[in-house]
Design an enzyme around this catalytic site. Structure first.
Site, PDB file in Angstrom:
ATOM      1  N   CYS A 265      44.288  49.784  37.071  1.00  0.00           N
ATOM      2  CA  CYS A 265      43.036  50.710  36.794  1.00  0.00           C
ATOM      3  C   CYS A 265      41.728  50.025  37.595  1.00  0.00           C
ATOM      4  O   CYS A 265      41.377  48.808  37.676  1.00  0.00           O
ATOM      5  CB  CYS A 265      42.548  50.700  35.426  1.00  0.00           C
ATOM      6  SG  CYS A 265      40.907  51.266  35.193  1.00  0.00           S
TER       7      CYS A 265
ATOM      8  N   CYS B 257      38.664  49.203  35.774  1.00  0.00           N
ATOM      9  CA  CYS B 257      38.820  47.785  34.981  1.00  0.00           C
ATOM     10  C   CYS B 257      38.718  46.763  35.792  1.00  0.00           C
ATOM     11  O   CYS B 257      38.181  45.626  35.121  1.00  0.00           O
ATOM     12  CB  CYS B 257      40.268  48.072  34.316  1.00  0.00           C
ATOM     13  SG  CYS B 257      40.603  49.343  33.399  1.00  0.00           S
TER      14      CYS B 257
END
Length: 237
Positions: free
Chosen positions: A161, A164
């Site tokens: 991600c 992230c």
């Protein structure tokens, strides 16, 4: 010079394609409830995991097949689908799945749906899924960490991600500044899918949760103002 012009033309085409996908996003991105309900109504649902093969191998929705716009056999995979039946697509969030859903609709498919929140929403809401390994952290161990520390910041996401990854340097700054006054726990989908599923409250990556004395102070979907909010909460202890 000819090669440069060709590259510029390709870049322009890609840019306008992305803009087109973004404009159509609301037309085929649906909530988890709608996505799940429609799948349940199909005897043999056509489910596509639009992530990379490495991600798919670790975990995926039961019955899903794996390919995306960059797959070498993309045309063959599309040809194997039934255009008259709905197609259900998901990715890590809703990026690649939106692009793929739009492409299917442009190719004449009757229905193509992208899951809002992607695999994070599916697993994080406790829906059934395939996983190839046991989680390193159990829900009981998670709860014990929360109970054993006055302040705990939990970072839930995935190494695949993009958003992230942006959280990590912020966490390091927070860790350096608050030291032993704050326990930081990082939970990723690749190593701990079951605890994410057991929480039944994760709908997007990254999700940040701050606990104080066992209670949730805040829960953030995304990293906006993370450090500011952590500093403010801990200053009020």
């Amino acid at each position: 010079m000819k090669k440069i012009i060709e590259n510029i033309q390709i870049a322009i085409i890609v840019l306008f394609s992305i803009i087109g996908f973004a404009q159509d996003k609301s037309s085929n991105t649906v909530s988890l409830d709608v996505f799940y309900s429609k799948i349940q109504n199909e005897k043999q649902p056509q489910i596509i995991d639009a992530r990379g093969p490495e991600e798919f191998a670790l975990n995926h929705i039961n019955g899903a097949v794996n390919f995306n716009l960059e797959s070498k056999d993309y045309a063959q995979r599309i040809a194997a689908l039934d255009k008259s039946k709905p197609v259900f697509i998901y990715s890590i969030g809703a990026g690649r799945s939106v692009w793929l859903a739009n492409d299917l609709l442009k190719k004449g498919f009757k229905e193509a749906y992208s899951l809002q929140g992607g695999i994070a929403n599916w697993i994080g809401s406790g829906k059934p899924f395939y996983v190839n390994s046991k989680s390193k952290l159990t829900l009981e161990e998670y709860k014990k960490v929360i109970a054993d520390n006055d302040a705990v910041l939990v970072d839930i996401g995935s190494k695949y991600c993009g958003a992230c990854k942006k959280v990590k340097p912020i966490l390091e700054t927070i860790r350096t500044e608050h030291g032993s006054n704050l326990k930081i726990v990082e939970i990723d989908l690749e190593e701990n899918p079951q605890v994410i599923a057991d929480l039944k409250s994760i709908h997007v990556f990254p999700t940040l949760i701050l606990y104080q004395n066992g209670k949730i102070v805040f829960k953030k979907e995304g990293l906006n103002d993370l450090k500011k909010d952590v500093d403010l909460a801990l200053a009020q202890k």
